[in-house]
Design an enzyme around this catalytic site. Structure first.
Site, PDB file in Angstrom:
ATOM      1  N   CYS A 118       0.895  -1.222  -0.134  1.00 24.28           N
ATOM      2  CA  CYS A 118       0.007  -0.145  -0.035  1.00 24.28           C
ATOM      3  C   CYS A 118       0.741   1.300   0.101  1.00 24.28           C
ATOM      4  CB  CYS A 118      -0.985  -0.097   0.949  1.00 24.28           C
ATOM      5  SG  CYS A 118      -2.480   1.188   1.044  1.00 24.28           S
ATOM      6  N   HIS A 119       0.905   1.958   1.094  1.00 28.53           N
ATOM      7  CA  HIS A 119       1.748   3.273   1.115  1.00 28.53           C
ATOM      8  C   HIS A 119       3.002   2.891   1.803  1.00 28.53           C
ATOM      9  CE1 HIS A 119      -2.115   5.199   0.497  1.00 28.53           C
ATOM     10  NE2 HIS A 119      -1.565   6.204   0.333  1.00 28.53           N
TER      11      HIS A 119
END
Length: 188
Positions: A118-119
């Site tokens: 994800c991030h």
């Protein structure tokens, strides 16, 4: 126990990053459970020991988990593999931790596997280990990845020389299966 009864990550030590707040809970709990169930010894790592508040969907508070060891108390030599979950706030916080970024950099530069979702690739970018690699992330990071010299692709899971990346919680099944395979291959 016969060789066929061995778990794939038996004799493997994995460090999983956890920000003091803002880590996406499912991106922390599912990979942790998966590698633990595969036989790995797992340490929860953060900027300082204590409780960490996770989130759901970036905004909703969820459960708290213990950070067992601080980044400053460990080294890349202590781990066969690392996992960096996402969560916008958690990932942004992790990339500002000099000790955490250094640990990830040394680990990746040593050729050891890491799973980042994800991030989480923000921390890879900060560690300056993206140049020349193909990876994926949450779609909003694609410009950051490209600016750091990486090739961003929109795929469920991407493996580049031991670095496993995925886009979001919807990719967790493939991500978890792939990190076990990559971590087991690197440990054998």
């Amino acid at each position: 126990m016969s060789e066929s009864d061995q778990q794939p990550l038996e004799d493997t030590t994995v460090g999983i990053f956890l920000a003091a707040e803002g880590t996406e809970e499912v991106e922390f709990t599912e990979p942790k459970a998966t590698v633990t169930d595969a036989g790995a010894t797992v340490d929860v790592l953060g900027s300082e020991s204590g409780e960490a508040q996770t989130v759901n969907n970036d905004l909703e508070e969820s459960d708290s988990y213990e950070i067992e060891k601080s980044f400053e108390d460990v080294s890349a030599d202590d781990y066969d593999a690392l996992i960096v979950p996402g969560g916008t706030v958690g990932a942004d916080t992790l990339r500002t931790s000099e000790a955490g970024v250094d640990l990830l950099r040394q680990h990746v530069e040593a050729g050891k596997p890491a799973g980042v979702i994800c991030h989480g690739p923000w921390t890879l970018i900060e560690a300056d280990v993206v140049d020349g690699r193909q990876l994926t992330s949450y779609h909003s990071l694609q410009t950051d990845v490209r600016n750091a010299g990486g090739e961003w692709v929109d795929e469920e899971v991407v493996v580049d020389d031991g670095l496993v990346t995925s886009r979001n919680p919807g990719d967790l099944e493939a991500f978890c299966e792939t990190i076990v395979d990559e971590f087991a291959t690197a440990s054998s």
